[in-house]
Structures are given as structure tokens and as C-alpha cells.
Design an enzyme around this catalytic site. Structure first.
Site, PDB file in Angstrom:
ATOM      1  N   ASP A   1      -8.859   3.456  -2.587  1.00 41.03           N
ATOM      2  CA  ASP A   1      -9.782   3.912  -1.542  1.00 41.03           C
ATOM      3  C   ASP A   1     -11.075   4.427  -2.150  1.00 41.03           C
ATOM      4  OD1 ASP A   1      -7.864   3.237   0.274  1.00 41.03           O
ATOM      5  OD2 ASP A   1      -7.076   5.255   0.500  1.00 41.03           O
TER       6      ASP A   1
ATOM      7  N   ASP B   1       0.855  -1.193   0.000  1.00 42.99           N
ATOM      8  CA  ASP B   1       0.000   0.000   0.000  1.00 42.99           C
ATOM      9  C   ASP B   1       0.888   1.239   0.000  1.00 42.99           C
ATOM     10  OD1 ASP B   1      -2.308   1.510   0.062  1.00 42.99           O
ATOM     11  OD2 ASP B   1      -2.662   1.239   2.211  1.00 42.99           O
TER      12      ASP B   1
ATOM     13  N   GLU C   1       2.707   4.573  -4.348  1.00 41.82           N
ATOM     14  CA  GLU C   1       2.755   5.377  -5.579  1.00 41.82           C
ATOM     15  C   GLU C   1       4.135   6.026  -5.841  1.00 41.82           C
ATOM     16  OE1 GLU C   1      -0.989   4.290  -4.398  1.00 41.82           O
ATOM     17  OE2 GLU C   1       0.273   5.648  -3.236  1.00 41.82           O
TER      18      GLU C   1
END
Length: 755
Positions: A482, A401, A404
Site C-alpha cells: 500500500d 492479500d 503477512e
């Protein structure tokens, strides 16, 4: 800006070389595509790729106008100004931007991605101005692919930026999202082709958005690396793209079951309570996930000593119930003296650095935090070794997670100059962050995949990632980030996952029920039925939202959610067979209708229904209080899975949709393998029951093996003809049954011919 010209060409072994006053180019024939690489610097002639798994080249010919190679359509080239025609695609020109020009022209798309004062070299961009390829548009053309995107299935008419972004609270027009897949499928008049821009910079695809007569692909980098993938069907384009970038590994069987997660299981007791509740309510469960709550002060590769004091015991107790444990791993490493992960990384000089050679320091969950440079092989190897901490405790899968990478704050840098990520001028060896940002998540997932492969060679790796680039399917599954507990997000997940599927990512899912905000029981119920046909079936929510486990709302909602989850397990032989096909061929599990019906014009217009494999048409409910919905049936005959009614397509029907079912249709000519609705340890399905179309010949397949590990399995085939079934697979000690649901709603068993 000015056009790119080439004045000379020469044919070398397996390469057509073009040269001009400023740029050079290489044209290569790959097994699945034409490659055109345009470059200025000599060192870029052998540019490597993060995405492309196969570098094999084939012989080609060129007569000054047309390049030809076996099994590829001809490529028509114009050298000055450079242009080309490939299948139904015409590139009308290639333009070189000046430094100032592209920063002005592309500002609307790139402003969030670069500092407020873009002065090289500190902004991370190269000194050149970038390259723009212009494409002639046609009114009938549609576009698909581009990975994870908001909006409807057809992507024409908008501009898309490829830049991995922590897109919390995204909505129907948010762009970009968490993944970058600069791969485009064009379709017109039933014929398809693909374009892959293999550039990691923040490229932009303008798909007839600025003008309806033209599309454009733009990269600010010093090269334009383009792959042209032939059809003529979408199926062939997807096969060609995955032949180029790789197919996914076969997953462990348990990964295809039901998964439960929540940011907000704060201790071992709460995790045990969830497992107990699933057992009490007789709801099948294959995996429980531990979010950042399990860590000690957000230090990665730790368990909190008070809240998770005996992780091996917890994980072992879950495993005894048949429930695997997956843990989250974030890239942000807490910068803390004495913390072994930081100290070891510091000695290796493993972290992303400023142009001055200092560590980039900021905040994510850990504060202060530093970020490993996964673009370096030695850092990936070090990171992979760290996973032994979890794997030796029995953890079965890794969840990547915030990769990015996301950053809440960077020391010494105003937030508007980072765009919620690392500074674009930060250094990854010789590369800037602007160049490799889009592959950060891919490289992290590669490390997690290799960690499991090395530490547990008799088990298949399982990695889930939020960020990725083209080719991510070789290392990880994907979820769409999300999302929110809104009906619009339920509906939007369908085209989002379908376009990911067409982009090579066969294994993906969205958070069932929505991650943030409060879900209603009706929303979670309908979403659970839809999720039964996601490749990844995971219910996940935020600790700031209402609890939404399948039992959380009580009666009457637990029963239909239990039915949906049990149906997922009933279809496990079919799902596992599709998973093995995806591993072999790249064919997705979730498929838009036009994937199987390329001649049906209506199929291209639908985004709220899909095919699960070739045999099942799924039409989810996407609105509250909806008890019926319109369903389009493509050409051929279809059987209502629940009632047995046989319907002739192409036509629209109105389908009933009670809470304990989903509109579902079996395609003529197919037989779907099923089993009892419960988790199982091996993919040797006993009993095995094929559900066959009630009239005419039908065919079905099932793939069976150990459900994990490297032992090869076997595909067995069923043929049904004249009410007699023949099954060519091994039958010793197993039950193989074939049944039909008659149009009158009666179940009938078919005679099974002896082998």
C-alpha cells in the site's frame, strides 16, 4: 553472551561435522553455495527449509583449516572461537545469547514483534537465547538485496528486521515491510558475494549501523543456517541464489500486459464500465482485478449475490474482449456457522490454534475471523481445492492479500501484544507463530499456485502476493503493498523493485499512481511511463482516493498515458524474452546499472535509473514539473530511443522529458524485438520488428511460444553486421523486419539475409 567454540571435526561423506561443548555444526558444499548450519539439538542437524529448492550436496575436503569443493572458493575456518573467511567476507565471531540478554540487546528491533511480557513458552520464542554472527566491515563495501525495503539502493548503514508486516502508510525509513528476504549481496572493488540466512524467525541485519567497523546478523532461533554464495559478479551471485531457491515459472503472456485495479469497483456494472472506458479511449488492457468488493460479506470464495449476480457472465464478457479477470483471496476466513469454508476447515481442524488448542479468533476484513495453518500440507491441499470455485467461473489469476498475516484485532489479546498479526505463541502444529510467521504468505501462495496448476494444467498459474519469504518467486509475483500517491513513492519504487529483483523476485511491481491519497494527473502520467518497465504493470488505488485510471483525468493527460501503455505492448516481444530468461536463469528484468557494468564505480551510486534487460537504459522523471533530468550513461555508446542521437559513455547528459515519452537509451551492440502496440493471445509476434543499434554489429533474441500452457517455444537470434541482418528463427507466414533509427532521426530498414 559467549562465543561459540568447536573442539573437534570429522569429515563424513559430503559433510564436514564440527562438535563443541555446547554447539555442533555441519558444513556442506552445495552446487551454488557453502552451507554452514550451527545447532544445539540433535534433531536440528537435518533442519528442513521453506526457501531452498535444491538439497544436492557435493564432495568436499578439509585439512583442519580450509574446506574446498569444486566450483566454490575455499572456505577458511577457525574452530575456537568459531570464525570464517569467504571471498572478501570475514566473519569474526559467532556469539550465543542468553535468554534475557538477547531480549534486552535486540529490543529496539524486536519490541514491536513480541508481547509486552515475554515469558516462555507463551511468547512463541525458543528457550535458547539466539545466535549472532559478527562480520568485519570495510569502508568501500556496499550492500544490496534484502528484498523489499525502503530507502536508497545501497542498504549499508541501517538495521533491517525480517518480519512480514502490514505496513500501511509506510515512508522512506519504514522497516520492516511486507516481505522477508534475509539475503544480502556484498560488493567491494567490483567483486561480489552473497549471504543467505535461512531462518524464518524475525532476524535482524545490522549493516554497519551500530558501529561502522562491524555488521551483525542475529536470529533468536535455536539454529543459524547460513549459505555463502560466490561471485565474483552480482550476476553470478543472483544466479547462484536462484539456483538455490528456485527460478520463477514462465508467466502467461497476458500477465505482462497492462492491468487495472481499484478497491472500489463495487458491482458488475462498474467493472463493465471500466472495460468500456478503456475501449472507448483506445487504451490496451489485459486484466481487470476484483478487490474485496466482490465478496459476500468478506466471505472468501464467494461473489455477492446482488452486486455480482452472474460472475461467469461478467468474466466471460471480459474474456471475449481479451481481458482476463483476477480476484483477491484473503486468508482470514469468516467464523460463521453454516458457511461451508469455515465448516469444512473446522472439521479438518485447519485453523491456527492457541496453546490450549482453541481456534485463534480475531478480525481482519471478516469479523470474526480465523486463519488457516498453511504450514500443514493437508491444509494447503484443502485451500487449493477451494480455488475451483473461482477457476471454474473463468478467473485467470489469484491475488493474495493480507497474508503477512494481517489482523486488526485478536480476541483476548491487547493490540500491543500482537503487532497487527497473530499472537506469537499461537500454534502451527509443533511450531509457534513466531517461527513460521515469515513463511505464512509463501505457503499460502504455494497453495494458490498448486490450485491453478492442478485445476488448469494447460494454463500457466498466475498468483500475486503481498507477503513472502525467500523463494517466493517459485509460486508468485510480488507487489510492494500500500504505497501512496507521492512523488517520493514513485522514486522509492525503483530501488525497492531493483533490490527485490536482486533477491530472486524477477516479477514484481508497485501500484502505479499510488494506492492511497489523491494522485495528480502529472504524477500518474509519469508513473505510467515508469510502470511500462515494471515487470508487473498495474494501476491500483483505494476507494478513498481520487479515480486514477489512465482516462480519468481527461485531456491532455489521457494521450501520454495511452502512449506509455501502448509502448509497453510494443516492447512485449522483448519483455517476454526477458521473462523466459528469468525462468531459465533467474536473471531479473529490472537491473541496476552495476549488474551489467560491474567495473563502473558510478553505477553503484545510482538509484533513480535502471536497465530493462541488457539493452535499454530507463531514466524516469521523479519530480513534478520536471522537463529535463540528468542521466548517467555507463561506458560504451548509447542511442536516444526517440531522437536517434548517439552518445558516448561514460558521461552525464541532460535529457529532455516530454510527457509523452521517457528518457530511454539503446545500448550499443543490441537489437530489441518489438511488435505492434496491442494485446495478443499468443507469443508468436507478427509483425516482428527488431530495432538495432545504428552502427557496428548488433545482436538480439526473441522467445516465442503459445503464450500460455506447457508447449515449449523457441529462441530465435538476430545478428546485424555491415548493414545486413541474419535471423535464424522460423519465418513462414510471418514478417521479420530490422530497422535502425539513424543519428539524424531517420528510420531505415536493413536487408534481411536469406536463412
Amino acid at each position: 553472551m559467549h562465543p561459540v567454540d568447536f573442539t573437534h571435526w570429522r569429515l563424513e561423506p559430503r559433510t564436514l561435522q564440527l562438535t563443541g561443548p555446547t554447539f555442533s555444526a555441519r558444513v556442506e558444499a552445495r552446487p551454488h553455495a557453502w552451507r554452514i548450519l550451527v545447532y544445539q539439538r540433535p534433531q536440528d542437524a537435518e533442519k528442513s527449509s521453506w526457501a531452498v529448492a535444491s538439497t544436492q550436496r557435493r564432495p568436499l575436503t578439509f585439512d583442519g583449516r580450509t574446506a574446498r569443493a569444486p566450483n566454490l572458493p575455499p572456505l577458511e575456518l577457525t574452530l575456537a572461537p568459531f570464525a570464517f573467511t569467504f571471498a572478501e567476507l570475514s566473519a569474526t565471531g559467532l556469539l550465543a545469547h542468553e535468554q534475557a540478554t538477547w531480549r534486552t540487546a535486540a529490543a529496539a528491533a524486536l519490541d514491536p514483534l513480541k508481547p509486552t511480557q515475554p515469558e516462555p513458552p507463551t511468547d512463541g520464542y525458543p528457550l535458547g537465547g539466539g545466535l549472532e554472527l559478527r562480520l568485519a566491515e570495510r569502508p568501500a563495501r556496499r550492500y544490496f538485496g534484502l528484498g523489499e525495503r525502503t530507502g536508497f539502493l545501497d542498504k549499508k548503514g541501517r538495521r533491517y528486521t525480517h518480519w512480514n508486516t502490514d505496513a500501511l502508510d509506510h515512508h522512506e525509513t519504514t522497516d520492516p515491510l511486507y516481505q522477508a528476504h534475509p539475503f544480502l549481496i556484498g560488493v567491494e572493488d567490483g567483486r561480489a558475494w552473497g549471504v543467505f540466512l535461512d531462518e524464518t524467525w524475525p532476524s535482524v541485519f545490522d549493516l554497519a549501523a551500530t558501529t561502522p567497523h562491524q555488521s551483525a546478523l542475529f536470529t533468536p532461533g535455536p539454529t543459524l543456517d547460513l549459505y555463502l554464495i560466490p561471485g565474483p559478479t552480482v550476476r553470478e551471485v543472483v544466479a547462484g541464489f536462484t539456483g538455490l531457491t528456485g527460478t520463477p515459472p514462465l508467466p502467461p503472456l497476458w500477465a505482462l500486459g497492462f492491468h487495472q485495479c481499484r478497491w472500489g469497483y463495487p458491482d458488475a456494472g462498474s467493472v463493465r464500465a471500466v472495460a468500456d472506458a478503456f475501449a472507448t479511449h483506445d487504451i490496451p488492457l489485459s486484466a481487470l482485478w476484483l478487490d474485496i468488493d466482490h465478496m459476500d460479506g468478506y466471505r472468501v470464495f464467494t461473489f455477492h449475490p446482488a452486486r455480482f449476480p452472474e460472475p461467469e457472465r461478467l468474466i466471460g464478457a471480459l474474456r471475449e474482449r481479451g481481458v482476463r479477470t483476477v480476484v483477491i483471496v484473503d486468508p482470514g476466513v469468516k467464523k460463521e456457522a453454516g458457511y461451508p469454508v469455515y465448516e469444512d476447515g473446522k472439521r479438518l481442524r485447519a485453523f491456527v490454534e492457541t496453546p490450549r488448542g482453541d481456534e485463534v479468533v480475531g478480525e481482519v476484513w471478516a469479523n470474526p475471523a480465523v486463519w488457516p495453518d498453511f504450514t500443514r500440507p493437508e491444509v494447503r491441499a484443502w485451500w487449493a481445492d477451494l480455488h475451483r470455485y473461482y477457476l471454474e467461473k473463468g478467473v485467470a489469476g489469484i491475488w493474495n492479500d493480507m497474508n503477512e498475516p494481517s489482523a486488526f484485532r485478536i480476541e483476548g489479546t491487547p493490540p500491543q501484544q500482537t503487532g497487527k498479526t497473530l499472537p506469537l505463541g499461537a500454534r502451527h502444529g509443533k511450531a509457534s507463530h513466531a517461527e513460521v510467521h515469515n513463511v505464512y504468505g509463501l505457503a499460502m501462495s504455494q497453495a494458490a499456485h498448486e490450485a491453478q496448476r492442478r485445476a488448469a494444467p494447460t494454463r500457466r498459474p498466475f498468483v500475486l502476493t503481498r507477503a513472502g519469504f525467500a523463494g517466493i518467486q517459485r509460486y508468485a509475483w510480488v507487489w510492494t503493498g500500500d504505497n501512496q500517491s507521492h512523488w517520493s513513492h514513485l522514486e522509492m519504487s525503483i530501488p525497492m523493485l531493483l533490490n527485490l529483483s536482486l533477491s530472486g523476485v524477477a516479477f514484481a511491481g508497485a501500484d502505479i499512481g499510488g494506492f492511497s491519497e489523491d494522485a495528480t494527473p502529472e504524477l500518474v502520467t509519469r508513473w505510467t511511463w515508469l510502470g511500462a518497465f515494471y515487470p508487473l504493470m498495474r494501476n491500483h488505488s483505494s476507494k478513498t482516493s481520487r479515480r486514477q485510471e489512465p482516462y480519468a483525468f481527461g485531456a491532455p493527460w489521457t494521450h501520454p498515458m495511452r502512449q506509455a501503455i501502448r509502448f509497453r505492448y510494443q516492447l512485449l516481444p522483448y519483455t517476454y524474452t526477458l521473462a523466459e530468461e528469468a525462468h531459465r536463469t533467474g536473471a531479473p528484468l529490472m537491473r541496476p546499472l552495476f549488474y551489467e557494468f560491474p567495473e563502473d564505480e558510478t553505477a553503484y551510486t545510482l538509484h533513480d535509473a535502471f536497465l530493462y534487460g541488457p539493452a535499454l537504459l530507463v531514466a524516469p522523471i521523479t519530480r513534478p514539473a520536471q522537463t529535463h533530468r540528468a542521466v548517467y550513461l555507463p561506458p560504451g555508446r548509447w542511442q536516444d530511443w526517440w531522437t536517434g542521437e548517439v552518445l558516448e559513455g561514460p558521461r552525464w547528459i541532460v535529457a529532455e522529458a516530454p510527457l509523452d515519452a521517457i528518457p530511454l537509451y539503446l545500448r550499443e551492440g543490441h537489437a530489441v524485438p518489438t511488435t505492434t502496440p496491442e494485446p495478443r493471445e499468443t507469443a508468436r509476434f507478427d509483425p516482428l520488428v527488431f530495432r538495432a543499434f545504428p552502427t557496428g554489429p548488433s545482436r538480439g533474441e526473441v522467445y516465442e511460444d503459445d503464450g500460455d500452457g506447457p508447449t515449449p517455444g523457441r529462441r530465435s537470434r538476430l545478428e546485424v553486421h555491415d548493414r545486413t541482418a541474419r535471423f535464424d528463427g522460423p519465418r513462414a507466414g510471418r514478417t521479420v523486419r530490422v530497422e535502425v533509427l539513424t543519428p539524424e532521426g531517420e528510420r531505415a530498414a536493413l536487408e534481411l539475409a536469406p536463412p
